[in-house]
Write an enzyme that holds these catalytic residues in place. Structure first.
Site, PDB file in Angstrom:
ATOM      1  CB  SER A  48      -1.121  -0.033   1.284  1.00  0.00           C
ATOM      2  OG  SER A  48      -1.631  -1.075   1.359  1.00  0.00           O
ATOM      3  CG  LEU A  75       0.049   1.761   6.286  1.00  0.00           C
ATOM      4  CD1 LEU A  75      -0.791   2.524   6.364  1.00  0.00           C
ATOM      5  CD2 LEU A  75      -0.034   0.737   4.972  1.00  0.00           C
ATOM      6  CB  CYS A 134      -3.314  -0.154   7.746  1.00  0.00           C
ATOM      7  SG  CYS A 134      -2.033  -0.549   8.513  1.00  0.00           S
TER       8      CYS A 134
HETATM    9  C1  LIG Z   1       4.013  -7.773   7.236  1.00  0.00           C
HETATM   10  C2  LIG Z   1       2.816  -7.368   6.590  1.00  0.00           C
HETATM   11  C3  LIG Z   1       2.718  -6.291   5.997  1.00  0.00           C
HETATM   12  C4  LIG Z   1       1.489  -5.875   5.180  1.00  0.00           C
HETATM   13  N1  LIG Z   1       1.314  -4.775   4.796  1.00  0.00           N
HETATM   14  C5  LIG Z   1       0.014  -4.486   3.964  1.00  0.00           C
HETATM   15  C6  LIG Z   1      -0.042  -3.358   3.510  1.00  0.00           C
HETATM   16  O1  LIG Z   1       0.774  -2.592   3.121  1.00  0.00           O
HETATM   17  N2  LIG Z   1      -1.347  -3.238   2.724  1.00  0.00           N
HETATM   18  C7  LIG Z   1      -2.514  -4.260   3.151  1.00  0.00           C
HETATM   19  O2  LIG Z   1      -3.611  -3.793   2.659  1.00  0.00           O
HETATM   20  N3  LIG Z   1      -2.448  -5.078   3.706  1.00  0.00           N
HETATM   21  C8  LIG Z   1      -0.963  -5.408   4.248  1.00  0.00           C
HETATM   22  N4  LIG Z   1      -0.835  -6.600   4.958  1.00  0.00           N
HETATM   23  C9  LIG Z   1      -1.935  -7.585   5.156  1.00  0.00           C
HETATM   24  C10 LIG Z   1      -2.169  -8.549   4.274  1.00  0.00           C
HETATM   25  O3  LIG Z   1      -2.031  -8.171   2.774  1.00  0.00           O
HETATM   26  C11 LIG Z   1      -2.965  -9.448   4.389  1.00  0.00           C
HETATM   27  O4  LIG Z   1      -4.304  -9.132   4.379  1.00  0.00           O
HETATM   28  C12 LIG Z   1      -3.006 -10.378   5.727  1.00  0.00           C
HETATM   29  O5  LIG Z   1      -1.616 -10.538   6.289  1.00  0.00           O
HETATM   30  C13 LIG Z   1      -3.664 -11.620   6.018  1.00  0.00           C
HETATM   31  O6  LIG Z   1      -3.122 -12.427   5.102  1.00  0.00           O
HETATM   32  P1  LIG Z   1      -2.283 -13.896   5.510  1.00  0.00           P
HETATM   33  O7  LIG Z   1      -2.694 -14.347   6.672  1.00  0.00           O
HETATM   34  O8  LIG Z   1      -2.135 -14.480   4.124  1.00  0.00           O
HETATM   35  O9  LIG Z   1      -1.103 -12.959   5.848  1.00  0.00           O
HETATM   36  C14 LIG Z   1       0.563  -6.811   5.749  1.00  0.00           C
HETATM   37  C15 LIG Z   1       0.794  -7.905   6.277  1.00  0.00           C
HETATM   38  C16 LIG Z   1       1.821  -8.205   6.862  1.00  0.00           C
HETATM   39  C17 LIG Z   1       2.020  -9.709   7.437  1.00  0.00           C
END
Ligand SMILES: Cc1cc2nc3c(=O)[nH]c(=O)nc-3n(C[C@H](O)[C@H](O)[C@H](O)COP(=O)(O)O)c2cc1C
Length: 311
Positions: A48, A75, A134
């Site tokens: 993002s 972010l 977020c």
């Molecule tokens: C280290 C990290 C950074 C993330 N940064 C963002 C981001 O910049 N924007 C966003 O929409 N989601 C962000 N997320 C959320 C992920 O896109 C996702 O929605 C969330 O981790 C759940 O999926 P997962 O269990 O497969 O990780 C981030 C997650 C992690 C672990």
């Protein structure tokens, strides 16, 4: 084993697999987005970005607590202008691979969402994901826009008015009624829903007695998030007909099948890339194909929403 094809359709795009790189994990450069595509993702999401560059939080920003990850990166991003250049470079390299590019934006106010969207849209992403959820920047931005019907709809309308590409609104799990918020953003012009972002949590270091993350609170992702994500996707699928990017705790092909059965059209994968490496994107797809062969599912479309059926 004769494995069925993973081909599927999403908003008019023909995908070779429903596995999607989720935002924020490795999508911080054109090279990494291309690497995710070459490793087997059907679509890839960039990290993002907001209208201006942000440094994010000081360390520690992430921790593996056993049941999943907790992070409060804050972010970190280069700002929409630099991001647009990165996205344009990525798009040029992803197009020949047949892998659509998803840009992701956030803002501190409704109008900042519109500004970031407009700048990023110049790079012509195939889809624009709008991160209204977020959980890690509350000190600066207050309650995420995903927390209430009115604010979620207001951001959706602002972004809808600012760009012509399809938009997906990324929702938060920590709300009393996620289905109501999903219905409101679709009514306000969303073409798709991404569900879900991380769930707020905390890890305490028992020796120092202090919260482990610098930001104290962070977002839970990975295996601990899966049942929450499945419930959210299931509830959203009951009230909207737009496609859902089901995201949260998918670590294996079987997890991906469950997410499709809950009602997702495609499946976001984030933390599993941390656990298994970038090859996880292709491996989870392969495991999904094997699961489908084993249980005689002919296609991804056949799995979609099956948990909603009585028989
Ligand atoms: C280290 C990290 C950074 C993330 N940064 C963002 C981001 O910049 N924007 C966003 O929409 N989601 C962000 N997320 C959320 C992920 O896109 C996702 O929605 C969330 O981790 C759940 O999926 P997962 O269990 O497969 O990780 C981030 C997650 C992690 C672990």
């Amino acid at each position: 084993m004769n494995t069925p094809p993973l081909r599927c359709e999403f908003l008019g795009f023909e995908l070779h697999t429903p596995i999607v790189l989720a935002s924020g994990i490795i999508g911080t450069s054109a090279a990494l987005l291309v690497r995710a595509a070459q490793s087997g993702a059907g679509m890839v999401t960039a990290k993002s970005c907001g209208p201006r560059p942000r440094v994010g939080h000081p360390n520690p920003v992430a921790f593996d607590f056993g049941g999943g990850l907790i992070n409060a990166i804050g972010l970190t991003n280069p700002g929409a202008k630099a991001e647009a250049a990165l996205l344009a470079e990525a798009k040029a390299q992803l197009a020949p691979l047949g892998v659509p590019l998803i840009a992701s934006i956030f803002g501190g106010t409704v109008s900042e969402f519109g500004t970031a969207a407009q700048i990023v849209a110049a790079s012509e992403p195939d889809l624009l994901e709008v991160n209204i959820s977020c959980p890690n920047v509350g000190d600066e931005f207050g309650t995420p826009f995903a927390g209430a019907v009115e604010s979620a709809a207001a951001v959706t309308e602002a972004v809808r008015g600012a760009v012509s590409c399809p938009i997906s609104i990324k929702l938060a799990p920590n709300v009393p009624d996620i289905a109501r918020i999903a219905a409101a953003v679709v009514e306000a012009g969303a073409d798709a829903i991404t569900a879900i972002n991380t769930m707020p949590g905390m890890v305490i270091d028992p020796v120092s007695s202090r919260p482990l993350l610098y930001n104290r609170v962070g977002g839970i992702s990975g295996p601990a998030l899966k049942p929450i994500a499945l419930r959210c996707v299931y509830e959203i699928a009951q009230v909207v007909s737009v496609p859902i990017i089901g995201t949260g705790g998918v670590s294996t092909g079987q997890d991906a099948a469950e997410m499709l059965m809950a009602g997702a059209s495609v499946v976001g994968v984030g933390s599993a890339v941390y656990y298994r490496g970038v090859a996880a994107l292709g491996e989870i797809g392969q495991e999904l194909a094997e699961f489908m062969a084993c249980h005689q599912w002919p296609s991804v479309a056949a799995l979609r929403g099956r948990s909603h059926r009585e028989t």
